[in-house]
Every structure is written in C-alpha cells, then in structure tokens.
Design a protein around this motif. Structure first.
Motif, PDB file in Angstrom:
ATOM      1  N   GLN A   7       0.904  -1.148   0.000  1.00 53.21           N
ATOM      2  CA  GLN A   7       0.000   0.000   0.000  1.00 53.21           C
ATOM      3  C   GLN A   7       0.941   1.195   0.000  1.00 53.21           C
ATOM      4  O   GLN A   7       1.771   1.324   0.895  1.00 53.21           O
ATOM      5  CB  GLN A   7      -0.884   0.002   1.246  1.00 53.21           C
ATOM      6  N   ILE A   8       0.846   2.042  -0.991  1.00 46.51           N
ATOM      7  CA  ILE A   8       1.769   3.164  -1.134  1.00 46.51           C
ATOM      8  C   ILE A   8       1.009   4.455  -0.866  1.00 46.51           C
ATOM      9  O   ILE A   8      -0.043   4.702  -1.454  1.00 46.51           O
ATOM     10  CB  ILE A   8       2.401   3.181  -2.541  1.00 46.51           C
ATOM     11  N   VAL A   9       1.558   5.271   0.041  1.00 44.85           N
ATOM     12  CA  VAL A   9       0.961   6.561   0.381  1.00 44.85           C
ATOM     13  C   VAL A   9       1.903   7.649  -0.110  1.00 44.85           C
ATOM     14  O   VAL A   9       3.030   7.778   0.382  1.00 44.85           O
ATOM     15  CB  VAL A   9       0.716   6.700   1.900  1.00 44.85           C
ATOM     16  N   LEU A  10       1.454   8.406  -1.111  1.00 44.80           N
ATOM     17  CA  LEU A  10       2.269   9.491  -1.664  1.00 44.80           C
ATOM     18  C   LEU A  10       1.999  10.772  -0.888  1.00 44.80           C
ATOM     19  O   LEU A  10       0.856  11.109  -0.618  1.00 44.80           O
ATOM     20  CB  LEU A  10       1.945   9.698  -3.145  1.00 44.80           C
ATOM     21  N   THR A  11       3.059  11.481  -0.539  1.00 47.78           N
ATOM     22  CA  THR A  11       2.932  12.697   0.267  1.00 47.78           C
ATOM     23  C   THR A  11       3.219  13.963  -0.537  1.00 47.78           C
ATOM     24  O   THR A  11       3.390  15.028   0.043  1.00 47.78           O
ATOM     25  CB  THR A  11       3.877  12.627   1.477  1.00 47.78           C
ATOM     26  N   ASP A  12       3.255  13.842  -1.852  1.00 47.48           N
ATOM     27  CA  ASP A  12       3.517  15.008  -2.702  1.00 47.48           C
ATOM     28  C   ASP A  12       2.430  16.057  -2.507  1.00 47.48           C
ATOM     29  O   ASP A  12       1.259  15.718  -2.315  1.00 47.48           O
ATOM     30  CB  ASP A  12       3.541  14.587  -4.174  1.00 47.48           C
ATOM     31  N   SER A  13       2.806  17.325  -2.578  1.00 50.25           N
ATOM     32  CA  SER A  13       1.809  18.389  -2.445  1.00 50.25           C
ATOM     33  C   SER A  13       1.026  18.595  -3.738  1.00 50.25           C
ATOM     34  O   SER A  13      -0.026  19.212  -3.742  1.00 50.25           O
ATOM     35  CB  SER A  13       2.473  19.702  -2.016  1.00 50.25           C
ATOM     36  N   GLU A  14       1.523  18.062  -4.832  1.00 51.83           N
ATOM     37  CA  GLU A  14       0.844  18.127  -6.126  1.00 51.83           C
ATOM     38  C   GLU A  14       0.375  16.722  -6.501  1.00 51.83           C
ATOM     39  O   GLU A  14       1.043  15.739  -6.166  1.00 51.83           O
ATOM     40  CB  GLU A  14       1.796  18.635  -7.211  1.00 51.83           C
ATOM     41  N   PRO A  15      -0.740  16.583  -7.213  1.00 52.62           N
ATOM     42  CA  PRO A  15      -1.192  15.258  -7.631  1.00 52.62           C
ATOM     43  C   PRO A  15      -0.166  14.580  -8.535  1.00 52.62           C
ATOM     44  O   PRO A  15       0.509  15.243  -9.325  1.00 52.62           O
ATOM     45  CB  PRO A  15      -2.476  15.537  -8.420  1.00 52.62           C
ATOM     46  N   VAL A  16      -0.045  13.274  -8.412  1.00 54.62           N
ATOM     47  CA  VAL A  16       0.822  12.487  -9.298  1.00 54.62           C
ATOM     48  C   VAL A  16      -0.105  11.776 -10.275  1.00 54.62           C
ATOM     49  O   VAL A  16      -0.892  10.916  -9.885  1.00 54.62           O
ATOM     50  CB  VAL A  16       1.667  11.473  -8.507  1.00 54.62           C
ATOM     51  N   ILE A  17      -0.017  12.141 -11.534  1.00 54.07           N
ATOM     52  CA  ILE A  17      -0.896  11.592 -12.563  1.00 54.07           C
ATOM     53  C   ILE A  17      -0.421  10.184 -12.938  1.00 54.07           C
ATOM     54  O   ILE A  17       0.765   9.962 -13.142  1.00 54.07           O
ATOM     55  CB  ILE A  17      -0.921  12.500 -13.811  1.00 54.07           C
ATOM     56  N   ASP A  18      -1.355   9.253 -13.040  1.00 52.99           N
ATOM     57  CA  ASP A  18      -1.069   7.858 -13.395  1.00 52.99           C
ATOM     58  C   ASP A  18       0.000   7.247 -12.494  1.00 52.99           C
ATOM     59  O   ASP A  18       0.920   6.567 -12.960  1.00 52.99           O
ATOM     60  CB  ASP A  18      -0.635   7.749 -14.862  1.00 52.99           C
ATOM     61  N   ALA A  19      -0.130   7.464 -11.195  1.00 47.82           N
ATOM     62  CA  ALA A  19       0.877   6.983 -10.244  1.00 47.82           C
ATOM     63  C   ALA A  19       0.992   5.466 -10.246  1.00 47.82           C
ATOM     64  O   ALA A  19       2.102   4.928 -10.261  1.00 47.82           O
ATOM     65  CB  ALA A  19       0.554   7.496  -8.845  1.00 47.82           C
TER      66      ALA A  19
END
Length: 145
Positions: free
Chosen positions: A59-71
């Motif tokens: 389960q991967i939780v991305l903490t970027d402040s901008e959306p990651v498209i097609d993560a």
C-alpha cells in the motif's frame, strides 16, 4: 499471515511450547516471514521511485503536495505487487463547523478561505494567478447569459 493492510504492523507467527521433564511449560513466539510481506510505504513519488524495487505487497501513500498523474502504472514498473496507492496531499479532516460570514465575502475570498482551511496554507502565487483566471472565465460566462 497478514491478510490485509490493517494487519501491517502485527507480528504473525507461531507459539512454540516446550514441556520439560518436571512438567514446566515455556513458550517462545517465532515470527513467520513470508516470501513477500504485506507492507505500507510512504513518501514523495520521487523518493519512493528512487528506492530499490520490491516484490512485497504494498500500500503506497504518496505525500507530494501536487497530484501524481497515473501513479499506479508508474509505481508498478518498480513495485509489481503494489495493490493500492493513496495521495495524502496534507488536507485535514473537517468537522463541518464554519465561523465565517459568507454573505460579506467575495467568491474569491470564499475560495481562499476554503483552501486555507483544508491545506493549512495560503495559495501560492501560481495558484492565485490560476484561480484569478478561472474566476474571470466564470464571470465572463455568467455575464454572457
């Protein structure tokens, strides 16, 4: 064994009991580690992609402040058993309480207050400029009716 991401932090294994010649019992917990663990990893997309790949179930939780498209497709190139991805962009939970007077605020001020409340930070210069362009387009369409 772990069956869901709710169990990520649980140790799974067996308890081995030993009975000595006098009938005393002692137990030992032995953790069982499967070939592929169920794990959760968290960090920015760039940091996670910079790490060594893994065959674990993730389960991967991305903490970027901008959306990651097609993560997910990108992550699966490095983590083929990735099962889920969330994007935690720092928005806070909301209790629904408001202590502002909307009737005395412009549309732009309401939007700024909304963003500030949920992100706990003001709009960046770039976001401010983009939002102004959007409001101008909205007003132009409304006035054209």
């Amino acid at each position: 064994m772990r069956y869901s991401f709710d169990e990520v932090r649980q140790k799974k294994g067996i308890i081995v009991g030993t009975i000595d010649g006098e009938g005393n019992v002692s137990t030992t917990f032995r953790e069982m580690l499967p070939l592929h663990q169920v794990r959760e990893i968290q960090g920015s997309f760039a940091d996670i992609m910079a790490k060594e790949g893994s065959e674990d179930y993730l389960q991967i939780v991305l903490t970027d402040s901008e959306p990651v498209i097609d993560a997910m497709p990108k992550l699966r190139e490095k983590y083929p058993n990735a099962l889920g991805v969330e994007q935690d962009m720092g928005y806070k939970d909301d209790d629904g309480e408001r202590r502002i007077r909307l009737e005395s605020m412009s549309d732009e001020d309401i939007f700024r207050a909304f963003v500030s409340h949920f992100r706990e930070q003001e709009l960046t210069e770039e976001e401010e400029k983009l939002s102004q362009e959007v409001w101008e387009e909205v007003y132009r369409k409304e006035n054209a009716k």
